[in-house]
Design an enzyme around this catalytic site. Structure first.
Site, mmCIF file in Angstrom:
data_model
loop_
_atom_site.group_PDB
_atom_site.id
_atom_site.type_symbol
_atom_site.label_atom_id
_atom_site.label_comp_id
_atom_site.label_asym_id
_atom_site.label_seq_id
_atom_site.Cartn_x
_atom_site.Cartn_y
_atom_site.Cartn_z
ATOM 1 N N GLU A 79 0.811 -1.220 0.000
ATOM 2 C CA GLU A 79 0.000 0.000 0.000
ATOM 3 C C GLU A 79 0.848 1.276 0.000
ATOM 4 O O GLU A 79 0.514 2.252 -0.676
ATOM 5 C CB GLU A 79 -0.937 -0.001 1.218
ATOM 6 C CG GLU A 79 -2.097 -0.970 1.120
ATOM 7 C CD GLU A 79 -1.734 -2.415 1.430
ATOM 8 O OE1 GLU A 79 -2.615 -3.285 1.305
ATOM 9 O OE2 GLU A 79 -0.562 -2.678 1.806
ATOM 10 N N HIS A 115 -11.259 -5.751 9.069
ATOM 11 C CA HIS A 115 -11.933 -5.521 7.800
ATOM 12 C C HIS A 115 -13.191 -4.678 7.967
ATOM 13 O O HIS A 115 -13.990 -4.579 7.037
ATOM 14 C CB HIS A 115 -12.327 -6.850 7.139
ATOM 15 C CG HIS A 115 -11.173 -7.688 6.702
ATOM 16 N ND1 HIS A 115 -10.417 -8.421 7.585
ATOM 17 C CD2 HIS A 115 -10.617 -7.901 5.479
ATOM 18 C CE1 HIS A 115 -9.470 -9.064 6.932
ATOM 19 N NE2 HIS A 115 -9.562 -8.759 5.647
#
Length: 658
Positions: free
Chosen positions: A397, A464
Site C-alpha cells: 500500500e 476488515h
C-alpha cells in the site's frame, strides 16, 4: 584511484571538475556560517560529492532526480542559483518552501528535482510513479532516486524496488553507502555483505561502484540510463563512499574510529580527481586558483544577498489556503434520465466515466484488473481501458500511494484502491506526510484519490470493518468524502477525481449491494464540502454521514411522532458549517451520529464547533451517538451491540427529554 577518461573531451572533464568543486566550496562556506552562528543546521555531504555530481551530469535535463539531504551536488549541477538555495536553507520567503520546510525537503518542476521528506524511503515510490508516467506517455526517460544504506531497512525500499521490478520501470535506485546511519555502523544495519546483493532477490541488475570516483559514477549511470531509456527496467546501484562529517554538524563524529577517517581521506573525490586532471595537463595550479577565486566571490555574493531576502509574513488565512492546490470546481448538474443502480454500480459507473474523460487517469490496486477487485467494482474496466491504465499491484500500500503521487508529479491522475480501508494503515505515511503536505510545502498538486471500502455490518471483524475516517479528518491538506447514497457515490467520486487535490473517498461495504436507487445517467459531479438536508423537522437535528444516514432514516420512519431535521454531511473535510448552523438554529437540539467509535470520532469536532459558535441557539447539550470504544468484533451479536445503532433510540429519547 584509477580514472578512465574513455573518449571524453578535455572541456567535459574540466566542467566536471568545476561541478565537483563548487558544492565543496559552498559546504565550506556553510560550515563557517554555522561556526559564526549565522545558520542553525547543516547536513554535510563532504567526501560524497562525486555521487551527486557524476550521476546528475549523466541524466538528461528533462529527467527527474529524487535526491537526499546530502546531495547538494544534484542541485548545483542542475544550475539552481545558490541565492535561491540559500534562501531555502534560511527559511526565507523567496525559498522554494517560503519558510515552511527546511534543507532539501522541497521539489522544483523547473529543475526536475523532487526532494525527500524526513521519513527515509518514501521518495523511492514517487520515482516509480514518475517512471510509470514516462512509460505511459511513451517518453524514453530514466528516473534517478537516491537512498542511504540505513534506509534500505525501510519497507519503502523493498516495496518500491519490487514494484519497479514487476512493472519494468526505468528507475535507477542509487544507494549511497557511507558506512553509518547517524551513529549506527553498517554492521548493525544489515547482515548481507553488500547491499547490491539484494538486487538478485528482486530479479533485477545490480552494480557496486566506487562512489568517490566521479568518472566511474558518471560512466555507470550514463550507461545504465541510456540502456533503460530504450529497454525499460530498474537497476540497483550501490555507491561505496564515506561521510567525513557528522550526520549533521551537532552530532559530531566521535563514534567513528580515526583509522576510517584516515583511510577515506586518501580517497577524497575532489583531491583525487584534481590530481588526475593536473597529471593529464588539463588543470594547472594557476587555473585552480583562478576558478576558486571566482567561485568564492560568487558564493559570498549569493550568500549575503540571500541573507537580505525578506522573511515570511505570518498570514493565517494564506497558510490555510495554501494547504490546497488552487481549484474552483465547476459543479456539473445531472441530466434528466435515470437508471436504477446499486451503490456499488454507481461507483463503477463513475470510474468508467472518469477513465473516458481523463486519458491520463490510472487506476491501481490489488486484484483490480482481470479479477475486477475484491468487490468487483472495477470488473470490466481492464478489458475496456487496458492493463496499462487498470493496474494490478503487488501487496504494498505504501508504494502504490507513493506511486500515485509520482504519477501526479509527472502529469497523470491516479485512483488508488485500498482493498479494505483498514489496510490503509500500511500506507499511512505516504498519505499524511506526502499527499497531504506536498502543495503546502512546495506548491505541487497531489492529484490522487484513495478509495476506502469501509465500515461494519458484515461480520468481518477487527481488521476488515473499521471506520477510520478520523485518522484523516485531522490532517490538513486532505479532502474527505463519505457518500451515503448511490447518486452521491457517483457524483462525489467524479468530483474527487476532477479535483487536483488528494481526496480520501470512503465507500461503505455494507451498502454496496444492499442499497439501490435511481442514479442519473452520464457525467455529473456533486459539490465537495456541501451537505444535504434530507428531512426537516422542528424537534431536533441529527447530523450524520455514511451508514448513519440510513440508521437515522430507519429510526424516523419507525417513529413518525418524532420530527427531525436530518443532515447528511457527505463531506468531512471540508465540512459544511453553514448547513449545520441552519439546522441547529431550526431545532435547538442536536444529535451527532456516526459509526466510528465515540472518543475522538469526527462528531466530537462538530460538537465542539457547535458549542463554540452556536451555544446560544441550544436548548439541550449536544449529544453524540457512536460505536463503543472497542475494536470491532466479528460475531453478529457482538457487532450489533458495538455499533451506534444499538444506542440510537435511547440517545434520542434522552435528547428530547432534556
Amino acid at each position: 584511484m584509477h580514472f578512465n577518461r574513455r573518449d571524453k573531451e578535455d572541456e567535459f572533464l574540466l566542467n566536471l571538475y568545476k561541478k565537483l568543486l563548487y558544492p565543496r566550496m559552498v559546504e565550506d562556506k556553510m560550515l563557517k556560517l554555522l561556526r559564526q552562528g549565522r545558520i542553525g543546521k547543516w547536513f554535510s555531504g563532504i567526501g560524497q560529492e562525486a555521487i551527486a555530481v557524476g550521476s546528475t551530469m549523466a541524466m538528461q535535463p528533462e529527467e527527474y532526480i529524487l535526491p537526499m539531504h546530502r546531495n547538494l551536488g544534484v542541485f548545483t549541477s542542475r544550475n539552481i542559483p545558490l541565492k535561491k538555495l540559500m534562501a531555502q536553507w534560511q527559511g526565507k520567503l523567496t525559498g522554494f518552501t517560503k519558510g515552511r520546510d527546511r534543507s532539501f525537503h522541497f521539489g522544483t518542476q523547473d529543475y526536475r528535482i523532487i526532494g525527500m521528506i524526513s521519513h527515509l524511503g518514501p521518495q523511492m515510490a514517487l520515482a516509480d510513479g514518475i517512471a510509470l508516467a514516462d512509460l505511459l506517455a511513451n517518453r524514453q526517460h530514466a528516473t534517478l532516486v537516491y537512498t542511504g544504506e540505513g534506509a534500505t531497512s525501510e519497507g519503502d525500499f523493498h516495496e518500491a524496488i519490487n514494484v519497479a521490478a514487476v512493472w519494468s520501470l526505468p528507475v535507477i535506485f542509487l544507494i549511497e553507502n557511507n558506512g553509518y546511519g547517524l551513529s549506527t555502523p553498517k554492521a548493525e544495519q544489515y547482515r548481507c555483505k553488500n547491499l547490491v546483493d539484494k538486487a538478485v532477490g528482486y530479479g533485477i541488475e545490480g552494480r557496486q561502484i566506487d562512489g568517490n570516483n566521479i568518472l566511474e559514477v558518471y560512466d555507470t549511470i550514463n550507461q545504465l540510463a541510456m540502456e533503460i531509456r530504450k529497454d525499460p527496467r530498474p537497476v540497483l546501484v550501490e555507491c561505496m563512499t564515506f561521510r567525513m562529517r557528522g550526520h549533521e554538524e551537532a552530532s559530531g563524529t566521535k563514534y567513528v574510529p580515526q583509522e576510517l577517517f584516515d583511510e577515506w581521506e586518501k580517497k577524497d573525490p575532489l583531491n583525487n580527481y584534481e590530481a588526475y586532471l593536473i597529471e593529464q595537463g588539463i588543470l594547472t595550479t594557476d587555473t585552480i586558483t583562478d576558478i576558486k577565486i571566482q567561485f568564492k566571490k560568487d558564493i559570498e555574493v549569493a550568500v549575503e544577498e540571500a541573507f537580505e531576502e525578506p522573511e515570511p509574513i505570518a498570514d493565517a488565512i494564506q497558510e490555510e489556503t495554501d494547504m490546497y492546490f488552487p481549484y474552483q470546481p465547476e459543479v456539473i448538474q445531472p441530466g434528466k434520465s435515470f437508471t436504477e443502480k446499486r451503490y456499488l454500480d454507481a461507483i463503477s459507473d463513475a470510474l468508467d466515466l472518469a477513465m473516458e474523460k481523463y486519458p491520463n487517469l490510472v487506476l491501481m490496486g490489488q486484484d483490480i484488473a482481470d479479477y475486477g477487485g475484491a468487490f468487483k467494482i472495477t470488473d470490466g474496466l481492464m478489458v475496456k481501458f487496458g492493463k496499462n491504465r487498470v493496474r494490478n499491484t503487488p501487496i504494498c500500500e505504501s508504494a502504490i500511494v507513493g506511486a500515485g503521487l509520482g504519477l501526479s508529479i509527472n502529469g497523470y491522475k491516479a485512483v488508488v484502491e485500498m482493498q479494505f480501508a483498514d489496510f490503509v494503515s500500511v500506507g499511512f505515511n505516504q498519505i499524511v506526510n506526502n499527499l497531504a503536505k506536498t502543495h503546502y510545502r512546495w506548491g505541487e498538486k497531489a492529484d490522487v484519490v484513495v478509495r476506502m471500502p469501509t465500515g461494519a455490518g458484515t461480520g468481518a471483524g477487527p481488521f476488515h470493518s473499521q471506520s477510520n475516517e478520523a485518522w484523516f479528518t485531522k490532517t490538513p491538506g486532505l479532502k474527505i468524502v463519505y457518500p451515503a447514497f448511490p447518486e452521491d457515490a457517483k457524483g462525489l467520486l467524479l468530483a474527487a477525481i476532477a479535483d487536483p487535490n488528494p481526496v480520501i473517498y470512503f465507500e461503505h461495504k455494507y451498502l454496496y449491494r444492499s442499497l439501490t436507487a435511481q442514479v442519473p445517467d452520464g457525467y455529473y459531479t456533486a459539490e465537495i464540502g456541501k451537505a444535504v438536508t434530507i428531512t426537516k423537522g422542528n424537534q431536533f437535528t441529527i447530523i450524520t454521514y455514511g451508514l448513519g444516514v440510513h440508521w437515522a432514516l430507519e429510526h424516523l420512519n419507525n417513529h413518525f411522532e418524532q420530527k427531525a431535521t436530518l443532515v447528511d454531511l457527505r463531506t468531512l473535510q471540508p465540512w459544511d458549517q453553514e448547513t449545520v448552523k441552519e439546522a441547529v438554529k431550526a431545532t435547538g437540539r442536536v444529535l451527532l451520529l456516526h459509526e466510528d467509535t465515540l472518543t475522538n470520532g469526527f462528531g466530537a469536532e462538530i460538537s465542539a464547533w457547535i458549542g463554540e459558535h452556536l451555544f446560544h441557539y441550544l436548548d439541550a447539550p449536544v449529544m453524540r451517538c457512536a460505536s463503543l470504544d472497542t475494536a470491532i468484533p466479528m460475531s453478529k451479536v457482538l457487532e450489533d451491540d458495538f455499533l451506534a445503532k444499538a444506542r440510537l433510540a435511547e440517545t434520542i429519547d434522552k435528547l428530547l427529554k432534556y
